[in-house]
Motif scaffolding. Structure first.
Motif, PDB file in Angstrom:
ATOM      1  N   GLN A  48       9.354   9.981  -1.507  1.00 30.29           N
ATOM      2  CA  GLN A  48       7.986   9.529  -1.209  1.00 30.29           C
ATOM      3  C   GLN A  48       7.186  10.644  -0.539  1.00 30.29           C
ATOM      4  O   GLN A  48       6.028  10.876  -0.864  1.00 30.29           O
ATOM      5  CB  GLN A  48       8.011   8.300  -0.302  1.00 30.29           C
ATOM      6  N   LEU A  49       7.836  11.319   0.386  1.00 31.41           N
ATOM      7  CA  LEU A  49       7.176  12.397   1.114  1.00 31.41           C
ATOM      8  C   LEU A  49       6.830  13.551   0.184  1.00 31.41           C
ATOM      9  O   LEU A  49       5.730  14.115   0.261  1.00 31.41           O
ATOM     10  CB  LEU A  49       8.076  12.868   2.254  1.00 31.41           C
ATOM     11  N   LYS A  50       7.746  13.882  -0.712  1.00 30.59           N
ATOM     12  CA  LYS A  50       7.491  14.965  -1.662  1.00 30.59           C
ATOM     13  C   LYS A  50       6.303  14.611  -2.555  1.00 30.59           C
ATOM     14  O   LYS A  50       5.420  15.445  -2.782  1.00 30.59           O
ATOM     15  CB  LYS A  50       8.725  15.250  -2.515  1.00 30.59           C
ATOM     16  N   GLU A  51       6.268  13.395  -3.041  1.00 35.11           N
ATOM     17  CA  GLU A  51       5.158  12.944  -3.887  1.00 35.11           C
ATOM     18  C   GLU A  51       3.830  13.044  -3.126  1.00 35.11           C
ATOM     19  O   GLU A  51       2.834  13.529  -3.654  1.00 35.11           O
ATOM     20  CB  GLU A  51       5.414  11.500  -4.322  1.00 35.11           C
ATOM     21  N   GLN A  52       3.841  12.608  -1.884  1.00 40.09           N
ATOM     22  CA  GLN A  52       2.635  12.667  -1.058  1.00 40.09           C
ATOM     23  C   GLN A  52       2.197  14.114  -0.831  1.00 40.09           C
ATOM     24  O   GLN A  52       1.017  14.444  -0.960  1.00 40.09           O
ATOM     25  CB  GLN A  52       2.873  11.982   0.290  1.00 40.09           C
ATOM     26  N   MET A  53       3.132  14.988  -0.512  1.00 35.46           N
ATOM     27  CA  MET A  53       2.798  16.384  -0.232  1.00 35.46           C
ATOM     28  C   MET A  53       2.279  17.106  -1.473  1.00 35.46           C
ATOM     29  O   MET A  53       1.360  17.917  -1.374  1.00 35.46           O
ATOM     30  CB  MET A  53       4.008  17.121   0.347  1.00 35.46           C
ATOM     31  N   LEU A  54       2.862  16.829  -2.630  1.00 33.03           N
ATOM     32  CA  LEU A  54       2.385  17.448  -3.866  1.00 33.03           C
ATOM     33  C   LEU A  54       0.966  16.986  -4.187  1.00 33.03           C
ATOM     34  O   LEU A  54       0.126  17.786  -4.615  1.00 33.03           O
ATOM     35  CB  LEU A  54       3.330  17.133  -5.030  1.00 33.03           C
ATOM     36  N   SER A  55       0.690  15.729  -3.944  1.00 33.27           N
ATOM     37  CA  SER A  55      -0.648  15.189  -4.165  1.00 33.27           C
ATOM     38  C   SER A  55      -1.654  15.867  -3.232  1.00 33.27           C
ATOM     39  O   SER A  55      -2.759  16.235  -3.641  1.00 33.27           O
ATOM     40  CB  SER A  55      -0.640  13.679  -3.930  1.00 33.27           C
ATOM     41  N   GLN A  56      -1.270  16.038  -1.982  1.00 30.79           N
ATOM     42  CA  GLN A  56      -2.139  16.707  -1.005  1.00 30.79           C
ATOM     43  C   GLN A  56      -2.409  18.138  -1.415  1.00 30.79           C
ATOM     44  O   GLN A  56      -3.518  18.642  -1.259  1.00 30.79           O
ATOM     45  CB  GLN A  56      -1.480  16.698   0.382  1.00 30.79           C
ATOM     46  N   GLN A  57      -1.388  18.811  -1.946  1.00 29.51           N
ATOM     47  CA  GLN A  57      -1.526  20.212  -2.325  1.00 29.51           C
ATOM     48  C   GLN A  57      -2.572  20.387  -3.407  1.00 29.51           C
ATOM     49  O   GLN A  57      -3.352  21.336  -3.390  1.00 29.51           O
ATOM     50  CB  GLN A  57      -0.169  20.763  -2.792  1.00 29.51           C
ATOM     51  N   GLU A  58      -2.599  19.467  -4.363  1.00 27.47           N
ATOM     52  CA  GLU A  58      -3.587  19.550  -5.436  1.00 27.47           C
ATOM     53  C   GLU A  58      -5.005  19.446  -4.873  1.00 27.47           C
ATOM     54  O   GLU A  58      -5.890  20.207  -5.254  1.00 27.47           O
ATOM     55  CB  GLU A  58      -3.351  18.433  -6.456  1.00 27.47           C
ATOM     56  N   LYS A  59      -5.207  18.517  -3.951  1.00 23.43           N
ATOM     57  CA  LYS A  59      -6.526  18.330  -3.342  1.00 23.43           C
ATOM     58  C   LYS A  59      -6.922  19.554  -2.520  1.00 23.43           C
ATOM     59  O   LYS A  59      -8.074  19.962  -2.512  1.00 23.43           O
ATOM     60  CB  LYS A  59      -6.533  17.099  -2.426  1.00 23.43           C
ATOM     61  N   ARG A  60      -5.945  20.119  -1.814  1.00 27.06           N
ATOM     62  CA  ARG A  60      -6.210  21.243  -0.916  1.00 27.06           C
ATOM     63  C   ARG A  60      -6.775  22.452  -1.659  1.00 27.06           C
ATOM     64  O   ARG A  60      -7.667  23.129  -1.173  1.00 27.06           O
ATOM     65  CB  ARG A  60      -4.924  21.622  -0.182  1.00 27.06           C
ATOM     66  N   GLY A  61      -6.279  22.713  -2.856  1.00 32.72           N
ATOM     67  CA  GLY A  61      -6.757  23.851  -3.637  1.00 32.72           C
ATOM     68  C   GLY A  61      -8.235  23.743  -3.955  1.00 32.72           C
ATOM     69  O   GLY A  61      -8.987  24.708  -3.837  1.00 32.72           O
TER      70      GLY A  61
END
Length: 166
Positions: A60-73
């Motif tokens: 769950q945490l990995k999924e959340q972090m990957l989603s955040q990374q896309e937005k951050r860019g």
């Protein structure tokens, strides 16, 4: 005849150099993406060790972090655009102050968005963690804050305390 040959060679060189740049840029993006994924894996590994995360929590945490990374860019690109626009402003322009105020408002909106997103990220994290893990996470954050403050203080004063380094 000679002109056509030179023009053809020039066109080929330009095309190939452009293709090379495109491939290099794609390679750079791929390396950056791998670096981000590696950083996320390290972060999850660290949190697993500190908070005793379950396999499900890790996923769950990995999924959340990957989603955040896309937005951050996207947000980083937007911030860079504001600063590029600021550099291009002409202080002698009649509408300089209006343009500047517009950029300030854009930067304020971006900062507000970042703060709200950070709060949302923490709320989502706490949905994943147990109450005990939440307490441990808060303690972990506090420890990290102290380490960061010490590091910043060491950097401000040099490695030798208050002595000036030469």
């Amino acid at each position: 005849m000679r002109t056509k040959l030179i023009a053809g060679l020039s066109a080929a060189i330009i095309t190939l150099s452009g293709a090379g740049f495109t491939l290099a840029h794609a390679d750079s993006d791929e390396r950056m993406e791998k670096r981000h994924e590696h950083r996320i894996e390290n972060r999850i590994e660290h949190l697993t060790k500190e908070l005793s995360l379950t396999t499900e929590q890790q996923a769950q945490l990995k999924e959340q972090m990957l989603s955040q990374q896309e937005k951050r860019g996207d947000k980083q690109k937007s911030r860079k655009d504001v600063f590029k626009q600021l550099q291009k402003l002409d202080p002698s322009a009649a509408d300089y102050q209006t343009q500047l105020n517009s950029l300030v408002l854009q930067a304020q909106d971006q900062t507000k968005s970042m703060i709200l997103e950070k709060a949302e990220q923490k709320a989502k994290l706490f949905e994943i963690l147990t109450p005990e893990q939440e307490k441990e996470f808060i303690e972990l954050q506090s420890e990290m804050g102290k380490k960061m403050s010490k590091r910043d203080a060491d950097r401000d004063h040099g490695r030798h305390g208050d002595k000036k380094c030469h």
